[in-house]
Design an enzyme around this catalytic site. Sequence first.
Site, mmCIF file in Angstrom:
data_model
loop_
_atom_site.group_PDB
_atom_site.id
_atom_site.type_symbol
_atom_site.label_atom_id
_atom_site.label_comp_id
_atom_site.label_asym_id
_atom_site.label_seq_id
_atom_site.Cartn_x
_atom_site.Cartn_y
_atom_site.Cartn_z
ATOM 1 N N ASP A 244 46.160 140.091 9.301
ATOM 2 C CA ASP A 244 45.089 139.201 9.743
ATOM 3 C C ASP A 244 44.064 139.965 10.603
ATOM 4 O O ASP A 244 44.455 140.762 11.475
ATOM 5 C CB ASP A 244 45.728 138.079 10.574
ATOM 6 N N GLU A 311 43.104 141.930 5.665
ATOM 7 C CA GLU A 311 42.051 140.922 5.721
ATOM 8 C C GLU A 311 40.978 141.495 6.639
ATOM 9 O O GLU A 311 41.125 141.504 7.863
ATOM 10 C CB GLU A 311 42.569 139.597 6.305
HETATM 11 C C1 NOJ Z 1 41.902 134.857 9.522
HETATM 12 C C2 NOJ Z 1 42.772 133.759 9.012
HETATM 13 O O1 NOJ Z 1 42.794 133.790 7.620
HETATM 14 C C3 NOJ Z 1 42.224 132.488 9.583
HETATM 15 O O2 NOJ Z 1 42.814 131.364 8.998
HETATM 16 C C4 NOJ Z 1 42.413 132.518 11.075
HETATM 17 O O3 NOJ Z 1 41.821 131.362 11.634
HETATM 18 C C5 NOJ Z 1 41.775 133.746 11.689
HETATM 19 N N1 NOJ Z 1 42.035 134.931 10.956
HETATM 20 C C6 NOJ Z 1 42.275 133.964 13.079
HETATM 21 O O4 NOJ Z 1 43.613 134.374 13.057
#
Ligand code: NOJ
Length: 588
Positions: A244, A311
């Site tokens: 993440d 991500e």
């Molecule tokens: C990316 C995640 O996919 C999202 O759902 C989240 O709110 C943010 N990062 C913060 O962790």
Amino acid sequence: MPDDTMPRGDVPQGEVPHGEVPTIRDAGSADRPAVPARGAWWRSAVIYQIYPRSFADANNDGMGDLPGIRGRLPYLAALGVDAVWLSPFFRSPQADAGYDVADYRDVDPLFGTLADFDTMLADAHALGLRVIVDLVPNHTSDAHEWFREALASPPGSPERRRYIFRDGRGPEGEEPPNNWQSVFGGPAWTRAPDGGRWGPSQWFLHLFDGRQPDLDWRQPEVRAEFEAVLRFWLDRGVDGFRVDVAHGLIKAEGLPDWDGQATMVGEDADADRADGINYGPMWDQDEVHAIYRDWRRVLDRYEGDRMMVAEAWVRPSERLMRYVRPDEMHQAFNFDFLLARWDGAAMRQVIDHSLRAADAVGAPASWVLSNHDTVRHTARYGLAVPGARPKGIDAASEQPDEALGLRRARAILFLTMALPGALYLYQGEELGLPEHTALPAAVRQDPAFRRTGGAEIGRDGCRVPLPWDADAPTLGFNQGAAPWLPQPDSFRRYAARQQEGVAESTLELHRALLGLRREHGLGAGRLRWISAPEASMLVLENGAIRAAVNLGREAAALPPGRELLRSDGRKAEPGWLPPDTGVWFRIT
Ligand code: NOJ
């Protein structure tokens, strides 16, 4: 006639500056091999994202859970995917639907127990499905033991140094330490609720919600802890991690002011650059890569091709591809593809650019169109500007054309399934599920909705519990308890059971194309564009498959002479492809 072939570039070296479109020149650090094994499973895998809250609810409390997932694993095996990625199910107060982790080594009681996880994992492996879990390293929950300790400890203490606490500006420290804004709206700083015991209370940084304090990744203790967390899940047998906010862990020294808006996404690359989006001092700092090199060493000590996927909302792709150099992560979500408009030339350009950039570091490309942060592409493709990405849709917004969006989502499948690399599917995508476009404000839970006072509608509409059976209460999500988000009436038309065995259904279309993709090894193949009379018609070959998709407004002539393998069921004149339609041929 074939007109060009994607180049396989030399493995390059060197740094890539922000905001330019350079060549990649750095394939990894000196002590690592330049090119990874070509055969690893993740290079060509189809990975299905499970959003545990909304997949299947076995204990009938309104919230999906691990036993629910376990019960539906045979469905996923029959669908033909290679792996599942589970969004967070760890212990959490759920201030950001689990992306606020209070204990990285435990399952939240909402979702079950560690034993439930182990059984689910064993079943998945027995069915030939790999399992990837979500790692949230940029921030913890404010309920994490470390953050509680930080609030109970004085400024400058080792407990506070795990996070990013700073004195405020102004005589009483009443102004935030800098001008950064949170991705979810409002300031990225909150004053520490420590009662002023040590003088003016400090502020702590949170790039997201105030209940998600950012960790300080310059602290060795933080690094050691997360390596231990990786090992905890690797020892349990997981096949990898989705990381993440992978581009956010290191902030520029001195935390300089920045006038841009921190955001997870940019709408398009040019606007991004013009607005400075995602080029701020909190994103994509060069030092972040050392962390992933350390993690890679941890993973490489395990048997079985464990992997990491980043991500990272980073541009241009050459910058993103630095996260997947041979000694870092294995894969990064290709958000440029997700953000591409419904336009043949634009899609082709993104595909070419993505393949070239990935190839230059020896990484596989990845393809993703929907996830839990994005209005579903069935809805986006049905908007007046098809492919635009609004930050949520509500009853007062432009309503997508559901039938058109579905038609286009089915058509684009003939493209994505034919592309080499890894493919991500978001739960419900295989059903052609629409966005919930009319959730009332009272049930919305996305912190972005709250923090922006409703200006940003938020992500709840793509997170609604799945319809499994049109004839069952809550459409088979559970035994009848109200789901945590209400399902729209339209979901009834998309239930999995009613699509099963119906040749032209979206579910069977997915099964058929996934089967062919596997049979023909397309994930590990190579793309070759074929000339078509119209730029809106994309025609490509990969191995024995020729795929054609018409993104234009008129029927278009197909290049001649191939045997039809699979169409999306729409009637057409021989040799012609209707608009918003896809087809596969066999190259004989
Ligand atoms: C990316 C995640 O996919 C999202 O759902 C989240 O709110 C943010 N990062 C913060 O962790």
